[in-house]
Motif scaffolding. Structure first.
Motif, mmCIF file in Angstrom:
data_model
loop_
_atom_site.group_PDB
_atom_site.id
_atom_site.type_symbol
_atom_site.label_atom_id
_atom_site.label_comp_id
_atom_site.label_asym_id
_atom_site.label_seq_id
_atom_site.Cartn_x
_atom_site.Cartn_y
_atom_site.Cartn_z
ATOM 1 N N ALA A 135 -8.083 -7.528 2.049
ATOM 2 C CA ALA A 135 -7.889 -7.729 3.487
ATOM 3 C C ALA A 135 -7.665 -6.402 4.205
ATOM 4 N N GLU A 136 -6.834 -5.556 3.644
ATOM 5 C CA GLU A 136 -6.545 -4.272 4.294
ATOM 6 C C GLU A 136 -7.768 -3.359 4.263
ATOM 7 N N ALA A 137 -8.448 -3.311 3.141
ATOM 8 C CA ALA A 137 -9.649 -2.469 3.059
ATOM 9 C C ALA A 137 -10.734 -2.976 4.012
ATOM 10 N N TYR A 178 -2.777 1.753 -3.841
ATOM 11 C CA TYR A 178 -2.069 0.508 -4.149
ATOM 12 C C TYR A 178 -1.824 0.473 -5.638
ATOM 13 N N ARG A 215 -10.250 -4.614 6.814
ATOM 14 C CA ARG A 215 -9.789 -4.307 8.164
ATOM 15 C C ARG A 215 -10.132 -2.865 8.548
ATOM 16 N N ARG A 216 -10.023 -1.966 7.579
ATOM 17 C CA ARG A 216 -10.264 -0.549 7.843
ATOM 18 C C ARG A 216 -11.716 -0.127 7.599
ATOM 19 N N TRP A 253 -13.122 0.163 4.613
ATOM 20 C CA TRP A 253 -13.064 1.080 3.475
ATOM 21 C C TRP A 253 -13.745 0.521 2.240
ATOM 22 N N MET A 302 0.835 -1.156 0.000
ATOM 23 C CA MET A 302 0.000 0.000 0.000
ATOM 24 C C MET A 302 0.896 1.241 0.000
ATOM 25 N N ARG A 343 -4.458 -9.051 -0.704
ATOM 26 C CA ARG A 343 -3.889 -8.050 0.204
ATOM 27 C C ARG A 343 -4.739 -6.774 0.229
ATOM 28 N N ILE A 344 -5.171 -6.338 -0.935
ATOM 29 C CA ILE A 344 -5.994 -5.127 -1.020
ATOM 30 C C ILE A 344 -7.305 -5.332 -0.273
ATOM 31 N N ASP A 356 -5.822 4.968 0.908
ATOM 32 C CA ASP A 356 -4.502 4.454 0.615
ATOM 33 C C ASP A 356 -4.420 4.246 -0.884
#
Length: 158
Positions: free
Chosen positions: A144-146, A15, A148-149, A151, A1, A141-142, A13
């Protein structure tokens, strides 16, 4: 990210896919899937249809929607917008990606025989299963992170 700058940097973020991956790679990944999907066991085909159809594949009927309507409403200008997923859709697709990574339907490795026989093109974009799998790992990865937040995920062209 990436590391965005500006007054609202904590709200988004950036990516960028490795190796200069453009929409072309996504387009060709969708085509590769189209070439081999009829030769894949349904236990693998169904979650891949959901994941790829939610991200970049046009679906079996050619009408997959990649922009969640509640984000922009009817008739909104979408020039340059390739993908817009609500937080709920991000979580759903992330869960499907995790199931595949955990081996549902044999996992992505089970796709190799069908991909190699019906979709591989060593000179083309996303011409082998390893490249296809790396693209899905990047999306994992994208998502999972989104998720988590909490988003949305937005994909833009250009």
């Amino acid at each position: 990210m990436g590391a965005p700058a500006g007054p609202h940097a904590d709200r988004f973020d950036v990516y960028e896919f490795p190796h200069g991956t453009s929409f072309k790679a996504h387009f060709w990944a969708g085509n590769r899937w189209e070439y081999c999907r009829d030769h894949v066991d349904a236990r693998l085909r169904e979650p891949l249809d959901v994941l790829l159809g939610g991200l970049f594949w046009d679906g079996a009927d050619g009408e997959a929607e990649h922009v969640d309507p509640e984000l922009f409403g009817d008739g909104a200008e979408r020039h340059g917008l390739l993908l817009a997923l609500s937080p709920d859709r991000v979580r759903e697709l992330g869960a499907t990606r995790r199931e595949l990574a955990d081996g549902r339907g044999g996992g992505i490795a089970a796709l190799r025989p069908a991909f190699d026989e019906h979709a591989a093109d060593p000179r083309g974009w996303v011409g082998d299963l390893d490249t296809f799998a790396r693209l899905l790992e990047d999306w994992g990865r994208i998502l999972a992170e989104a998720a988590r937040r909490g988003w949305v995920v937005v994909g833009l062209s250009g």
